[in-house]
Design a protein around this motif. Structure first.
Motif, PDB file in Angstrom:
ATOM      1  N   SER A 382      11.362   3.041   9.823  1.00  0.00           N
ATOM      2  CA  SER A 382      12.207   2.909   8.651  1.00  0.00           C
ATOM      3  C   SER A 382      11.418   2.150   7.598  1.00  0.00           C
ATOM      4  CB  SER A 382      13.489   2.161   9.017  1.00  0.00           C
ATOM      5  OG  SER A 382      14.105   1.681   7.851  1.00  0.00           O
ATOM      6  N   THR A 391      21.754  -1.702   8.677  1.00  0.00           N
ATOM      7  CA  THR A 391      21.971  -1.407   7.264  1.00  0.00           C
ATOM      8  C   THR A 391      23.456  -1.148   7.028  1.00  0.00           C
ATOM      9  OG1 THR A 391      21.422   0.876   7.778  1.00  0.00           O
ATOM     10  CG2 THR A 391      19.695  -0.458   6.815  1.00  0.00           C
ATOM     11  N   ASP A 579      21.530   1.606  11.909  1.00  0.00           N
ATOM     12  CA  ASP A 579      20.509   1.787  10.869  1.00  0.00           C
ATOM     13  C   ASP A 579      20.142   3.266  10.803  1.00  0.00           C
ATOM     14  OD1 ASP A 579      18.458   1.787   9.111  1.00  0.00           O
ATOM     15  OD2 ASP A 579      17.180   0.393  10.220  1.00  0.00           O
ATOM     16  N   SER A 581      18.672   4.862   8.653  1.00  0.00           N
ATOM     17  CA  SER A 581      17.374   5.194   8.052  1.00  0.00           C
ATOM     18  C   SER A 581      16.252   5.158   9.082  1.00  0.00           C
ATOM     19  CB  SER A 581      17.064   4.204   6.925  1.00  0.00           C
ATOM     20  OG  SER A 581      16.900   2.916   7.465  1.00  0.00           O
TER      21      SER A 581
END
Lengths: 869, 297
Positions: A382, A391, A579, A581
């Motif tokens: 990421s 996130t 998360d 990403s």
């Protein structure tokens, strides 16, 4: 296969092989890495009055010249030898590498001070001084070498501590290490600090135990160990108690381990050895490699380090790899790659055009190696490190009634989450190697569960989930009779399980657990927001998340007084960090997946198109009525010996031509060329004006029987002929099968498998096959072989009659009498050449007999080939 | 035998290309003829007999040895073979794909031309004349059809045998032991069988190339099987690194990924790419060599 091409193929193969071996043996091998052992004396201590000799090894850069330096520190319980392999690898990549046994380890003198700024940090500063004086080391300024520090665990902490205290250090890569040793050994997941932490007694015992006993020969206090090896002597009481620890450190450990509580003084002392004590001072690029399987120095420790370094504005990378103190794969190669990438980028000018490191990398299960079916890792990356709260935070409802749990007297039997030292048996600094064992077990009556509903979609948790828990004394209902006062505090161990509805035991990701100490006000209930262990785990659809609280854990000190609590969730939700990403590079439809097949198809097409023989003018109308014209035909064997040499003759319509010659005269080779089986080296054959090439359509007017029959042995004679005719693709009525079968004269045997036939039967069947379709040109090679005299005579009549209707027959034979009686014309061949051609009568007429009344072809023949001298 | 010469039309329909009446190159060696030529062979029948019998032998083995084996710590495909017909078919495929099917494919493709050369019938086919490219093409099509039949026959028989013996149940996957609905896995099963077939292309193409190059059927079949053995040995050497991915057998087991709870087709895509690449080039070389070959068998 082209016979002429074979030697060329072999030559090419051998050439490639020889070139390959030569290249392999002459290829410049990686320059050899040398090791220079050296004892370096340093002065340290709070008052700079302690003289310590460090046992070091210096590995000059393999490529020579001045290069950036790397200080490579070892883990707890190891010494410089445990990092030798890594050092050689880094030196091979062009770094000047210095390894050393830290004070109190290996053959270095001094006592272990736990990476204290007064001791170990001062030692490292002087190692940097030493590096600055080396001619192999690149300097930023006078006395300031370009240097990075790396190491695992104890060695990782010294990297952080040294970077904080020595501005000359330019980049660090600490692995599986701590931010706050007090917090690591006395964790408290409710945020109340190490003073209220729960003692991680098994890990602490192992940690201090590794330094407790001298390894190898006991060093004399004044200098490096005698290489000859001192005679073993019994340990003194102080040595037995503290081993090579500094007495202050030893006393501290003994006090806290006995009580299981961290005193403020102990916390202060441990923090002096921890990066937490130097906030804002680590200002160099830092790559934190933390193990996912680590119940000693958890991902939270790396997270705290990352936040501390990032606060100074220095670049930070974080990776959670498959390893740690509890084992796992270790990913030695990947760790090396990452370390090298970080140093290349931050220690070498102009390097690192394509960064190896991502701000955040997590090693995940990458399925199995397709070749060996062994598990492999995938690295999800990421662009941003989000910390342990993800996130995005999702809330997952978890539910369950208030449950009573008992803390057993003496804390036994204890639940098990992980067993320290089992997985990471390779040493505290080692990266482990064994796969972690799933030993997790919860004791009945000691745990409370709160489950979510089965997930509808998979949930990848990356970080620490949080949950609020409420605890009250469980025996209040009975008035706490006879048990003294109800417990004023509760120690609980919080876990996040992955549960499938089935027989399988719930999975505890990485065997991690979060201890929490909850104070219980009198007559009320204690509450805490519990931060669960940081993990990266995928909860599949259909699975449940389960929050579990147990009263015991094998790895921790728990009160020995029995107690009963009632545990419930203060709010029925679990906050889960994700998360999105963070993604693994797409499972690798690599470029060649798409490009390789089209390229191969193009190559294949090129091979096919360039392999076509160009058809020269194939038809000569002037010769349309001439059954056969052979002109200048030549063919050499592979050894260059000519089999057929400049052969030319023609055969007129209606003839029965005899092709005569001794064995090896080239008759069969000529007939094979006539059938398009062999490519002539020179010359050409024309049948009815059409050039013979492999598969030339005009061959459909040729019937042939050359060099013995060829049938499918498992089929009957009839099936063979029928299938052969169908293979020519011509209409069935053109075959004249009945007539051919009559010639074969096989009777009932026609419906037996050919493999049961005698030689003569096959011969007749083959001649019948050659006559299928009544070809205009019939070629028979030694047709009389295997036939008995009546059959031979019959055959002779058939052939003469066949030619009488304007068809043409060529009979090759070495039996002169046969040819004499059947043929009207002969062609005599010897050693590939034509030596005579013409009507039989002419050949006979031109000669006088030497043996009797009339001329015989045998005499003529022997004359011609020069054997009748 | 005497009046044979009286009846036939002489040069009744000679055409511009010089061929006899009714001859058309594109009609030579029809597929049906080649199928018939190959089918009655003992080799073909024995191989199919074996492929059909194997699942029943396995069923018998599982029935007889039931309960004697202790499942290990992780669930393997073999531990789950008796879960149901689909599980059993997957197991049967996994134990036979790496060798038995390789031998079957090598046999069908390696014997096809070299066998004719061995019987001496090749020269009569070529002189019929069947154009060389067409002969190879028709033979390749038929050999591949027999190979495909072999590859499809085994899992189908196993599915039938397994379903009769262990019932039509959902699939339990190895490793986690999760179950997947039978109807959901059925199309994936088709993909798996197709992939196993495609992954045999390399063996087929090599056997075919050897077949077109040599007169010895044994050499052609053995050479192709030998390649698989060598490739299997090399792919187990992880130290060889990424070049292993281009070994012809490296991706052969990738179809197991399709039977996971989350099917993964990346490995199979690469396997198809590698297989098609080798096969295309080997087949092209086979055609090119056969065109130029002097047939001396």
């Amino acid at each position: 296969m082209s016979r002429g091409g074979k030697p060329a193929v072999w030559t090419a193969l051998v050439t490639v092989l020889v070139l390959g071996v030569a290249t392999w043996s002459l290829w410049p091998s990686a320059p050899e890495v040398r090791e220079r052992e050296q004892a370096i004396t340093v002065i340290d201590g709070p008052d700079d009055d302690r003289r310590v000799t460090l046992d070091t090894s210096f590995f000059p850069p393999a490529e020579g010249g001045r290069a950036p330096a790397v200080l490579l520190a070892h883990g707890f319980g190891g010494d410089k030898r445990s990092v030798r392999e890594e050092a050689v690898r880094l030196a091979g990549e062009g770094y000047a590498v210095l390894t050393w046994s830290a004070r109190g380890f290996g053959r270095s003198t001094g006592e272990i001070a736990l990476n204290s700024p007064d001791y170990e940090v001062k030692d490292v500063r002087q190692l940097v001084d030493w590096l600055a004086g080396r001619p192999e080391v690149l300097l930023d300024a006078d006395g300031d070498p370009r240097v990075g520090v790396t190491g695992g665990s104890y060695g990782g902490a010294i990297a952080l501590m040294a970077a904080a205290h020595d501005a000359r250090i330019d980049a660090i890569v600490p692995r599986i290490t701590w931010h706050d040793l007090a917090d690591a050994l006395f964790p408290e997941a409710g945020g109340r600090g190490p003073e209220n932490g729960v003692f991680k007694r098994m890990w602490a015992g192992l940690f201090f135990g590794r330094g407790g006993l001298p390894q190898g020969p006991a060093p004399s206090p004044s200098g490096p160990a005698d290489p000859a090896g001192a005679a073993p002597r019994p340990l003194t009481a102080q040595e037995a108690r503290c081993g090579r620890f500094l007495p202050e450190v030893c006393d501290l450990y003994q006090r806290v381990a006995a009580s299981g509580r961290a005193t403020p003084e102990a916390v202060r002392a441990l923090r002096r050895s921890s990066p937490i004590s130097v906030p804002g001072k680590i200002r160099v690029p830092t790559l934190l490699l933390q193990g996912r399987r680590d119940s000693l120095f958890t991902l939270a420790q790396a997270d705290a380090n990352a936040r501390a370094v990032a606060a100074t504005g220095a670049p930070v990378g974080v990776a959670w790899f498959d390893g740690g103190h509890d084992g796992g794969n270790g990913e030695t190669d990947w760790i090396h790659e990452q370390t090298l990438g970080w140093f290349d980028r931050h220690l070498r000018a102009g390097a690192g055009e394509t960064p190896v490191n991502s701000p955040f990398t997590v090693t995940r299960d990458g399925g199995r190696d397709p070749g060996t079916r062994r598990p492999v890792q995938a690295h999800a990356t990421s662009g941003r490190y989000p910390g342990l709260s993800g996130t995005v935070r999702e809330t997952v409802p978890v539910d369950g009634p208030a449950q009573k749990v008992a803390a057993p007297p003496g804390g036994s039997p204890a639940s098990i989450s992980s067993v320290p030292g089992l997985g990471g048996a390779g040493g505290l600094g080692g990266l482990g190697g064994a796969t972690a064992l799933n030993v997790s077990a919860d004791m009945a009556g000691q745990s409370a569960h709160f489950d979510s509903a089965p997930l509808t979609t998979p949930l990848q948790v990356t970080g620490s989930s949080t949950v609020r828990v409420r605890v009250r004394p469980g025996d209040e209902a009975t008035g706490g009779s006879g048990r003294g006062t109800p417990a004023r505090e509760a120690i609980l161990f919080a876990k996040l399980h992955d549960v499938t509805d089935g027989a399988q035991t719930p999975l505890l990701p990485e065997g991690l657990v979060a201890p929490v100490r909850i104070g219980i006000p009198e007559g009320g209930a204690g509450e805490a927001a519990v931060t669960l262990p940081a993990i990266d785990h995928r909860f599949d659809a259909g699975h449940r998340l389960r929050v579990t609280f147990t009263t015991t854990d094998l790895g921790y000190s728990t009160p020995s007084a029995p107690a009963v609590y009632e545990v419930e969730l203060a709010s029925p939700v679990l906050a889960v960090p994700v998360d999105p990403s963070l993604r693994a590079p797409s499972g690798g439809l690599t470029w060649w997946t798409w490009t390789l097949p089209p390229v191969a198809l193009a190559v294949a097409a090129a091979l096919l198109l360039t392999g076509r023989r160009r058809r020269r003018e194939a038809r000569d109308p002037a010769l349309a009525d001439l059954p056969l014209r052979i002109s200048g035909l030549s063919k050499a064997y592979r050894d260059g010996e000519p089999a057929v040499d400049g052969l030319s003759f023609t055969v007129e319509r209606g003839r029965v031509l005899g092709l005569l010659g001794p064995n090896g005269a080239g008759k069969t080779t000529t007939l094979r060329m006539l059938m398009g089986l062999i490519h002539p080296d020179a010359g050409e054959i024309r049948i009815f004006g059409h050039r013979v090439v492999p598969g030339a359509p005009v061959l459909s007017r040729l019937g042939s029987f050359v060099e013995g029959p060829g049938f499918l042995p498992h089929l009957t004679g009839r099936a063979n002929l029928e299938l052969y005719w169908r293979a020519t693709g011509r209409p069935a009525e053109d075959a004249h099968l009945a007539e051919a079968l009559r010639i074969a004269g096989l009777g009932g045997a026609l419906d037996r498998a050919v493999r049961t036939y005698s030689q003569g039967m096959r011969q007749r069947l083959a001649i019948a096959q050659a006559m299928l379709g009544l070809p205009d040109l019939l070629v028979l090679d030694e047709p009389a072989n295997g036939l008995d005299p009546p059959q031979i005579r019959e055959m002779r009549e058939v052939l003469i009659a066949y030619a009488a209707r304007g068809r043409t027959v060529i009979v090759s034979s070495h039996l002169l009498a046969e040819v004499e009686q059947t043929c009207d014309h002969v062609v005599v061949m010897h050693r590939g050449r034509l030596i005579a051609a013409g009507p039989v009568s002419e050949l006979l007429g031109g000669r006088a007999s030497t043996h009797g009344p009339g001329p015989r072809l045998e005499d003529v023949f022997l004359d011609l080939i020069g054997e009748n001298a | 035998m005497n009046d044979v010469n009286g009846s036939g039309p002489l040069e009744a329909g000679v055409r511009a290309d010089g061929s006899a009446s009714g001859y058309l190159a594109r009609r030579t060696l029809p597929l049906s003829v080649e199928f018939a030529r190959q089918f009655r062979r003992r080799r073909t029948l024995v191989m199919f007999g074996l492929l059909v019998a194997l699942p029943w032998i396995l069923v018998a083995a599982f029935k007889l040895g039931a309960g004697s084996a202790q499942p290990g710590p992780t669930l393997r495909l073999s531990d789950l073979a008796t879960e149901g017909g689909l599980n059993f078919a997957a197991f049967a495929l996994s134990v036979s794909a790496s060798f038995l099917l390789v031998v079957a494919v090598a046999l069908f493709c390696g014997d096809t031309v070299a066998g004719e050369a061995g019987w001496s019938s090749l020269r009569y086919l070529l002189a019929a004349p069947i154009p060389r490219d067409r002969l190879l093409r028709q033979k390749l099509v038929v050999a591949m059809a027999y190979s495909a039949a072999a590859v499809i026959c085994l899992p189908l028989t196993a599915l039938l045998a397994g379903t009769l013996a262990f019932g039509w149940n959902d699939v339990r996957v190895p490793g986690t032991g999760e179950t997947i609905a039978a109807l959901e896995i059925l199309p994936r099963f088709g993909v798996v069988v197709g992939y196993v077939l495609v992954s045999q292309f390399v063996v087929a193409a090599l056997a075919f190339l050897l077949s077109a190059s040599t007169d010895s059927p044994l050499g052609a079949v053995g050479g192709a099987v030998g390649l698989v053995i060598v490739s299997n040995i090399l792919q187990a050497v992880e130290a060889l690194g990424p070049p292993r991915e281009f070994l012809p057998t490296f991706w052969n087991a990738a179809w197991l990924d399709a039977l996971a709870p989350q099917p993964e087709y990346g490995g199979m895509a690469r396997g198809v790419a590698v297989s098609v690449t080798y096969a295309a080039i080997l087949v092209a070389v086979a055609f090119r060599r056969f065109r130029r070959k002097d047939v001396v068998s």
